[in-house]
Design a protein around this motif. Sequence first.
Motif, PDB file in Angstrom:
ATOM      1  N   ASN A 286       0.824  -1.207   0.000  1.00  0.00           N
ATOM      2  CA  ASN A 286       0.000   0.000   0.000  1.00  0.00           C
ATOM      3  C   ASN A 286       0.862   1.264   0.000  1.00  0.00           C
ATOM      4  O   ASN A 286       0.484   2.282  -0.588  1.00  0.00           O
ATOM      5  CB  ASN A 286      -0.918   0.002   1.217  1.00  0.00           C
ATOM      6  CG  ASN A 286      -1.820   1.219   1.275  1.00  0.00           C
ATOM      7  OD1 ASN A 286      -2.601   1.462   0.362  1.00  0.00           O
ATOM      8  ND2 ASN A 286      -1.708   1.983   2.350  1.00  0.00           N
TER       9      ASN A 286
ATOM     10  N   ARG B  62       0.615   2.957  -5.135  1.00  0.00           N
ATOM     11  CA  ARG B  62       0.072   4.198  -5.693  1.00  0.00           C
ATOM     12  C   ARG B  62       1.020   5.374  -5.518  1.00  0.00           C
ATOM     13  O   ARG B  62       1.249   6.143  -6.464  1.00  0.00           O
ATOM     14  CB  ARG B  62      -1.272   4.524  -5.023  1.00  0.00           C
ATOM     15  CG  ARG B  62      -2.417   3.578  -5.390  1.00  0.00           C
ATOM     16  CD  ARG B  62      -3.758   4.185  -4.960  1.00  0.00           C
ATOM     17  NE  ARG B  62      -4.886   3.307  -5.301  1.00  0.00           N
ATOM     18  CZ  ARG B  62      -5.411   2.408  -4.499  1.00  0.00           C
ATOM     19  NH1 ARG B  62      -4.904   2.237  -3.274  1.00  0.00           N
ATOM     20  NH2 ARG B  62      -6.436   1.676  -4.882  1.00  0.00           N
TER      21      ARG B  62
ATOM     22  N   ASP C 251      -2.866   2.726 -11.008  1.00  0.00           N
ATOM     23  CA  ASP C 251      -4.300   2.945 -11.072  1.00  0.00           C
ATOM     24  C   ASP C 251      -5.048   1.709 -10.570  1.00  0.00           C
ATOM     25  O   ASP C 251      -6.135   1.820 -10.012  1.00  0.00           O
ATOM     26  CB  ASP C 251      -4.717   3.223 -12.524  1.00  0.00           C
ATOM     27  CG  ASP C 251      -4.084   4.492 -13.079  1.00  0.00           C
ATOM     28  OD1 ASP C 251      -4.276   5.552 -12.479  1.00  0.00           O
ATOM     29  OD2 ASP C 251      -3.386   4.398 -14.108  1.00  0.00           O
TER      30      ASP C 251
ATOM     31  N   ALA D  38      -6.648  -4.283   3.265  1.00  0.00           N
ATOM     32  CA  ALA D  38      -6.764  -4.035   1.825  1.00  0.00           C
ATOM     33  C   ALA D  38      -8.116  -3.408   1.484  1.00  0.00           C
ATOM     34  O   ALA D  38      -8.199  -2.500   0.651  1.00  0.00           O
ATOM     35  CB  ALA D  38      -6.569  -5.342   1.061  1.00  0.00           C
ATOM     36  N   ALA D  39      -9.175  -3.883   2.128  1.00  0.00           N
ATOM     37  CA  ALA D  39     -10.502  -3.330   1.864  1.00  0.00           C
ATOM     38  C   ALA D  39     -10.585  -1.872   2.283  1.00  0.00           C
ATOM     39  O   ALA D  39     -11.185  -1.040   1.589  1.00  0.00           O
ATOM     40  CB  ALA D  39     -11.566  -4.155   2.607  1.00  0.00           C
ATOM     41  N   HIS D  40      -9.946  -1.547   3.401  1.00  0.00           N
ATOM     42  CA  HIS D  40      -9.969  -0.170   3.904  1.00  0.00           C
ATOM     43  C   HIS D  40      -9.206   0.777   2.983  1.00  0.00           C
ATOM     44  O   HIS D  40      -9.582   1.940   2.820  1.00  0.00           O
ATOM     45  CB  HIS D  40      -9.376  -0.127   5.318  1.00  0.00           C
ATOM     46  CG  HIS D  40      -9.384   1.239   5.939  1.00  0.00           C
ATOM     47  ND1 HIS D  40     -10.539   1.828   6.395  1.00  0.00           N
ATOM     48  CD2 HIS D  40      -8.373   2.138   6.166  1.00  0.00           C
ATOM     49  CE1 HIS D  40     -10.254   3.031   6.883  1.00  0.00           C
ATOM     50  NE2 HIS D  40      -8.947   3.233   6.758  1.00  0.00           N
ATOM     51  N   HIS D  41      -8.132   0.287   2.358  1.00  0.00           N
ATOM     52  CA  HIS D  41      -7.277   1.136   1.509  1.00  0.00           C
ATOM     53  C   HIS D  41      -7.512   0.892   0.016  1.00  0.00           C
ATOM     54  O   HIS D  41      -6.733   1.364  -0.811  1.00  0.00           O
ATOM     55  CB  HIS D  41      -5.810   0.907   1.868  1.00  0.00           C
ATOM     56  CG  HIS D  41      -5.444   1.401   3.240  1.00  0.00           C
ATOM     57  ND1 HIS D  41      -5.113   2.715   3.499  1.00  0.00           N
ATOM     58  CD2 HIS D  41      -5.381   0.753   4.436  1.00  0.00           C
ATOM     59  CE1 HIS D  41      -4.847   2.857   4.788  1.00  0.00           C
ATOM     60  NE2 HIS D  41      -5.003   1.688   5.384  1.00  0.00           N
ATOM     61  N   GLU D  42      -8.568   0.164  -0.311  1.00  0.00           N
ATOM     62  CA  GLU D  42      -8.956  -0.072  -1.704  1.00  0.00           C
ATOM     63  C   GLU D  42      -7.840  -0.720  -2.521  1.00  0.00           C
ATOM     64  O   GLU D  42      -7.576  -0.345  -3.665  1.00  0.00           O
ATOM     65  CB  GLU D  42      -9.421   1.230  -2.359  1.00  0.00           C
ATOM     66  CG  GLU D  42     -10.648   1.837  -1.692  1.00  0.00           C
ATOM     67  CD  GLU D  42     -11.133   3.087  -2.394  1.00  0.00           C
ATOM     68  OE1 GLU D  42     -10.370   3.641  -3.217  1.00  0.00           O
ATOM     69  OE2 GLU D  42     -12.271   3.503  -2.128  1.00  0.00           O
ATOM     70  N   LEU D  43      -7.195  -1.695  -1.909  1.00  0.00           N
ATOM     71  CA  LEU D  43      -6.230  -2.522  -2.623  1.00  0.00           C
ATOM     72  C   LEU D  43      -6.946  -3.787  -3.089  1.00  0.00           C
ATOM     73  O   LEU D  43      -7.837  -4.285  -2.405  1.00  0.00           O
ATOM     74  CB  LEU D  43      -5.063  -2.908  -1.708  1.00  0.00           C
ATOM     75  CG  LEU D  43      -4.193  -1.770  -1.179  1.00  0.00           C
ATOM     76  CD1 LEU D  43      -3.201  -2.300  -0.148  1.00  0.00           C
ATOM     77  CD2 LEU D  43      -3.451  -1.083  -2.308  1.00  0.00           C
ATOM     78  N   ILE D  44      -6.580  -4.285  -4.230  1.00  0.00           N
ATOM     79  CA  ILE D  44      -7.223  -5.478  -4.784  1.00  0.00           C
ATOM     80  C   ILE D  44      -6.389  -6.707  -4.433  1.00  0.00           C
ATOM     81  O   ILE D  44      -5.190  -6.761  -4.779  1.00  0.00           O
ATOM     82  CB  ILE D  44      -7.372  -5.364  -6.309  1.00  0.00           C
ATOM     83  CG1 ILE D  44      -8.216  -4.143  -6.660  1.00  0.00           C
ATOM     84  CG2 ILE D  44      -8.004  -6.633  -6.885  1.00  0.00           C
ATOM     85  CD1 ILE D  44      -8.221  -3.808  -8.135  1.00  0.00           C
TER      86      ILE D  44
ATOM     87  N   ILE E 259     -13.571  -5.985 -12.227  1.00  0.00           N
ATOM     88  CA  ILE E 259     -13.097  -4.624 -12.535  1.00  0.00           C
ATOM     89  C   ILE E 259     -13.707  -4.180 -13.853  1.00  0.00           C
ATOM     90  O   ILE E 259     -13.549  -4.864 -14.876  1.00  0.00           O
ATOM     91  CB  ILE E 259     -11.560  -4.597 -12.624  1.00  0.00           C
ATOM     92  CG1 ILE E 259     -10.952  -5.001 -11.281  1.00  0.00           C
ATOM     93  CG2 ILE E 259     -11.071  -3.206 -13.033  1.00  0.00           C
ATOM     94  CD1 ILE E 259      -9.445  -5.128 -11.308  1.00  0.00           C
TER      95      ILE E 259
END
Length: 241
Positions: free
Chosen positions: A180, A184, A190, A208-214, A236
């Motif tokens: 994380n 980015r 992206d 990951a869910a909190h920081h929008e990582l896949i 996606i």
Amino acid sequence: MFDEDGSLDPLLKFLLYAILALAIGKTLWEWLTKDVSRWITVDLWGLIADHPWWTGFIAVGALASLTLLAKLLSFLFGADTYTYVDQDKAYASNAPSNETADPDVLTFRMKQLAAMTATGFEQACAELLARDGFHSTRRVGGSGDLGVDVSARDHDNRLLILQCKQYAVPVGSGHVQKFNGTARIHHGADVPIMIGLNGFTQPAIDFAAHHELILMGRPELKKWAHGRHLYDVLGIPSTTQ
């Protein structure tokens, strides 16, 4: 009966081989120990002459049985076939038996991915991206890679950054936090994606869910490796695929 990739269990396959070999051996022994010439010239010819219609039905049934036997042998001996391409790169395999896929499309079995080196696993992910139509695909991983193992761009020119973890255990939260911090901010990703061959711990999933990582765990990786498009597996959206 079948393993994760749809291959027949090795022990069951061995037992089927043994039963088939014993049946064939017994049949051949009984046939060879009789008077073969008399059986052909007298018994068989007499049966054909006396019962031509039944003989035809039997012949058709025998042909169908031989066809089924040939398919069974093809399945047993061909279930795990794959072609070696490069020790540190990839293995081009036949499509797994539980997936419907074009045989010309690059696929991998999960046990192949697990057997690769770390570099080979990264390269396999890069080749799957290229298969799906991503461009500027390259393997970056190595010392000083700052969290990027593979990079590519999609048809919308979005930058994908992949970090590939081939660990034998679920990936922990610490690794996801490091990814994380670079995906980015440093690389300008992206679409930041972290792949875990054996999944992720719950704290890692929550972070990951909190920081929008896949995160791509084992079930998603299997679908991707077996022929489905990456964006289709991960949900996606894309204007074109």
